[in-house]
Design an enzyme around this catalytic site. Structure first.
Site, PDB file in Angstrom:
ATOM      1  N   GLU A 286       0.849  -1.188   0.000  1.00 34.76           N
ATOM      2  CA  GLU A 286       0.000   0.000   0.000  1.00 34.76           C
ATOM      3  C   GLU A 286       0.889   1.245   0.000  1.00 34.76           C
ATOM      4  OE1 GLU A 286      -3.496   1.833   2.936  1.00 34.76           O
ATOM      5  OE2 GLU A 286      -1.833   0.676   3.773  1.00 34.76           O
ATOM      6  N   LYS A 349     -10.019   0.020  -2.066  1.00 37.94           N
ATOM      7  CA  LYS A 349     -10.293  -0.323  -0.666  1.00 37.94           C
ATOM      8  C   LYS A 349     -11.757  -0.060  -0.335  1.00 37.94           C
ATOM      9  CE  LYS A 349      -8.274   0.405   3.920  1.00 37.94           C
ATOM     10  NZ  LYS A 349      -7.208   1.132   4.674  1.00 37.94           N
ATOM     11  N   CYS A 399      -4.473  -3.098   4.122  1.00 36.89           N
ATOM     12  CA  CYS A 399      -4.192  -2.621   5.477  1.00 36.89           C
ATOM     13  C   CYS A 399      -5.186  -3.174   6.492  1.00 36.89           C
ATOM     14  CB  CYS A 399      -4.147  -1.098   5.474  1.00 36.89           C
ATOM     15  SG  CYS A 399      -3.305  -0.394   6.917  1.00 36.89           S
TER      16      CYS A 399
END
Length: 537
Positions: A286, A349, A399
């Protein structure tokens, strides 16, 4: 001679019957146990990894709140929660400062407070049937996590009991019922532990509870896991590192991209010299290119150069800007050698982090922290991260998304052959990275898929389908790790059942909490009669 008997001891309304046999622990002792409970739950999690302290923490809090008034049970639970979450979430200060850190820790502690309140509420049931204590403890803690994982603003599942079990035999339970089952079994063991040591339990009772603890914590080692059945493919993870840790990371975008390009080019040289195997896929973390390569031709050229040189597609972590200032997407996009970005194979995301990647109630947040306006407005994606690279179908989450059960299950349902977690820990610390890696361990076992986590600064690693970590890197360093990953595998029971076991446990909790009401009313009436008799005497 006439003998005068002293009046019976007065009982507090709502407390145990007079006579001392059912009194709660003294408040200073209970407070000390609550502190010890929070400390035990903290030390069970990474980076300490003393997994066996999780059931001990549950047992200590159960003892502290047993037979107490509801507000005292809530307060003791809050105390345990603060001891757990204030140090556990200290890494958030790097990006948010001390006030949001404390607010988040207090918010999370409220849920442990509710668990303490519930423990106090079910005391009459435990007093009548001590054998129910383990089951009630498991139900209460599983339901507490159910609520905390979802509320508010989508929840924050950090610090779940299940995430402390990376080195425990109970990790294998994830394949049968996911994280909720792991939490349930560990906390049932905690309930059996407090029942074992609570005052007088008798030899047979103590032996029974001891057997329950041993079977629940050690027995899962014998459970079989689904084996990966497909072929293998070679995957490389590139941890390019950043010039400086902290929020200043955002001012180093080009340097970070250059680091990942340089490390990938060096990997290509190692492949050419025979030092490394040729990867079929390279995964960058990321924010490896916080410069949007679809809008910035120079960034795109650098990524293309890396892909062409290593002769493999790269899953690049980047931001995609929109025409609206501050609005963007956090994405993983497949960048192929020769042909460039494949816009059909990208993932945005789906669960941006509130107060970090977008700011709910921004006008109020400005009052709390002067950094509120530093937070951009990250938009949520609308589909699971299933990316076909040609050699392997990747299930990508970004994440903190690895902490959420449903987001990971969605990619497996979508056909993922391996799990990838792209993350950026440059604005946190090593403890946070290790806590995140423990989640990858659980997800790999839960879904019978090998996985990997790749970070800008570490920790990066591969994880096999039994939860064993391979090739773990250091923190705040550059590294490249190459590994053959096994593909596919039968769908585990956890994947097939989804959240249904958790829902059953939550419903059972509600039934138990409601079912104790008649007992509490009966106990209160007994207490009231005792007080009335005392007053008449």
């Amino acid at each position: 001679m006439e003998m005068t008997l002293p009046p019976p001891a007065l009982a507090e309304p709502g407390s145990a019957p007079p006579g001392g046999s059912r009194r709660p622990l003294r408040l200073p002792v209970a407070a000390a146990l609550a502190v010890a409970a929070g400390a035990a739950l903290l030390l069970a999690l990474p980076p300490f990894d003393l997994w066996w302290l999780s059931p001990a923490g549950v047992a200590l809090l159960a003892a502290a709140v047993h037979r107490r008034r509801l507000r005292a049970g809530f307060g003791l639970g809050m105390l345990a929660g603060l001891v757990l979450f204030v140090p556990l979430l200290e890494w958030t200060t790097i990006g948010a400062g001390w006030l949001p850190w404390i607010i988040l820790a207090v918010l999370q502690s409220l849920y442990i407070g509710l668990a303490g309140l519930a423990g106090a509420w079910v005391s009459p049931l435990v007093d009548r049937w001590r054998a129910l204590w383990p089951l009630l403890a498991g139900l209460i803690w599983t339901t507490q996590e159910f609520l905390r994982d979802r509320t508010p603003f989508g929840g924050f599942p950090w610090g779940r009991i299940a995430f402390s079990q990376g080195d425990s035999p109970t990790l294998r339970l994830a394949a049968y019922g996911g994280a909720p089952l792991v939490t349930f079994v560990v906390t049932v063991a905690g309930g059996a532990l407090v029942a074992l040591f609570w005052r007088r339990s008798g030899v047979l009772g103590a032996a029974g509870f001891a057997v329950v603890v041993a079977v629940l914590l050690g027995g899962p080692a014998a459970l079989p896991l689904t084996a990966t059945t497909g072929p293998s493919t070679t995957v490389a993870i590139v941890q390019g590192n950043v010039p400086r840790l902290g929020l200043d990371f955002n001012a180093q975008r080009r340097a970070v991209l250059d680091n990942h390009v340089k490390a990938t080019v060096q990997l290509a040289a190692d492949v050419a010299s025979g030092k490394q195997k040729q990867p079929s896929l390279v995964v960058w973390p990321e924010n490896s290119s916080d410069i949007d390569p679809l809008r910035n031709s120079d960034a795109g050229e650098q990524i293309q150069y890396a892909a062409d040189t290593v002769k493999a597609p790269i899953l690049v972590g980047t931001l995609q800007r929109t025409d609206v200032p501050r609005d963007n997407y956090n994405v993983g996009i497949l960048w192929n050698p020769g042909t460039g970005p494949d816009l059909a194979q990208q993932y945005a995301k789906r669960h941006p982090v509130p107060f970090a990647e977008y700011m709910p109630l921004r006008s109020i947040a400005r009052v709390v922290s002067e950094r509120a306006d530093l937070v951009s407005n990250m938009l949520a994606g609308d589909h699971p991260g299933v990316i076909d690279t040609g050699a392997v179908t990747v299930g990508d989450v970004i994440c903190f998304e690895v902490a959420y059960d449903g987001l990971v299950k969605d990619v497996v349902d979508g056909g993922a052959q391996i799990l990838t977690v792209q993350t950026n820990n440059a604005t946190f610390n090593e403890a946070e990275a290790l806590q995140q890696l423990a989640m990858v361990q659980l997800r790999a076992v839960e879904h019978g898929r090998e996985g990997l986590m790749v970070s800008t600064v570490g920790v990066s690693a591969f994880v096999d389908a039994e939860g064993t970590v391979h090739g773990s890197t250091g923190f705040n360093t550059a590294a490249v790790v190459v590994r053959d990953m096994k593909l596919d595998g039968p769908r585990t029971l956890a994947t097939r059942s989804g959240n249904r076991p958790e829902v059953v446990l939550v419903v059972a909790t509600v039934i138990a909490l409601v079912g104790v009401l008649p007992l509490r009313r009966w106990r209160d009436s007994i207490d009231g009669d005792s007080v009335k008799v005392s007053e008449e005497q």
